[in-house]
Design an enzyme around this catalytic site. Sequence first.
Site, PDB file in Angstrom:
ATOM      1  NE  ARG A 109      -1.470   1.657   3.743  1.00  0.00           N
ATOM      2  CZ  ARG A 109      -0.969   2.858   3.972  1.00  0.00           C
ATOM      3  NH1 ARG A 109      -1.325   3.885   3.224  1.00  0.00           N
ATOM      4  NH2 ARG A 109      -0.075   3.039   4.927  1.00  0.00           N
ATOM      5  CB  ALA A 110       1.764   3.929  -1.940  1.00  0.00           C
ATOM      6  CB  SER A 111      -0.413   7.652   1.547  1.00  0.00           C
ATOM      7  OG  SER A 111      -0.045   6.989   2.735  1.00  0.00           O
ATOM      8  CB  THR A 112      -0.802  10.043  -2.625  1.00  0.00           C
ATOM      9  OG1 THR A 112       0.616  10.079  -2.889  1.00  0.00           O
ATOM     10  CG2 THR A 112      -1.064  10.611  -1.235  1.00  0.00           C
ATOM     11  CD  GLN A 171       3.248   8.265  -0.577  1.00  0.00           C
ATOM     12  OE1 GLN A 171       2.409   7.446  -0.226  1.00  0.00           O
ATOM     13  NE2 GLN A 171       3.825   9.098   0.257  1.00  0.00           N
TER      14      GLN A 171
END
Length: 209
Positions: free
Chosen positions: A8-11, A14
């Site tokens: 997972r990445a936040s945005t 990323q």
Amino acid sequence: MRAHLYLRASTKDQDAHRAEAQLDTFAHDKGLTVVDKYLENISGTHLERPELMRLLDAAESGDVLLVEAVDRLSRLSLADWAKLKRMIEDKGLRLVVVDLPTSHESMADGLTGSILGIINGMLVDLMATMARQDQEKRVERIKQGLERKRAADPEWKPAGRTRNKDTHAAVIKHLSNGTLSMEEVAKVAGCGVATVYRIKREMGEATNA
């Protein structure tokens, strides 16, 4: 032993693929068979994450849920973290975190695995709490920075991205029709799934206001 990789990445800016090679290598070294990979760009503060929910639906008892770090899985509130833990436990999954060695040993069967599983659970809880606190501190620092800029210059306004009205309208239209899934709405509207969830939440708040 089967493993499901969660990245997972936040945005969107990323790279959720960043740790993929590391997880692949870890799984190979530990003799795990990677059966699927789940990647998404969404905040770890949200419990309802499409790919995470898909992983939990597909996984079977005894499988491994493999993540790079606890904060990739959770920056959740205490209550939501408790819910996610229960979902993982109810599925009978083994949570293994690459940067948490005790979780590696908890894959072992027998008394040693059971003892380390208890210790690992306590450490994971601690790291999840720290991840949430780090998120809250980051948000507070941003808020304080904006307040200082406004105090220094009352006319100052943040240069953040403006909402795309056409996209917003398209999401609302397709959500209102109720014929498409969240992922299908995102694809048709040309936006991220996280945006669809946000707009749906805003629609619910407006309805309940």
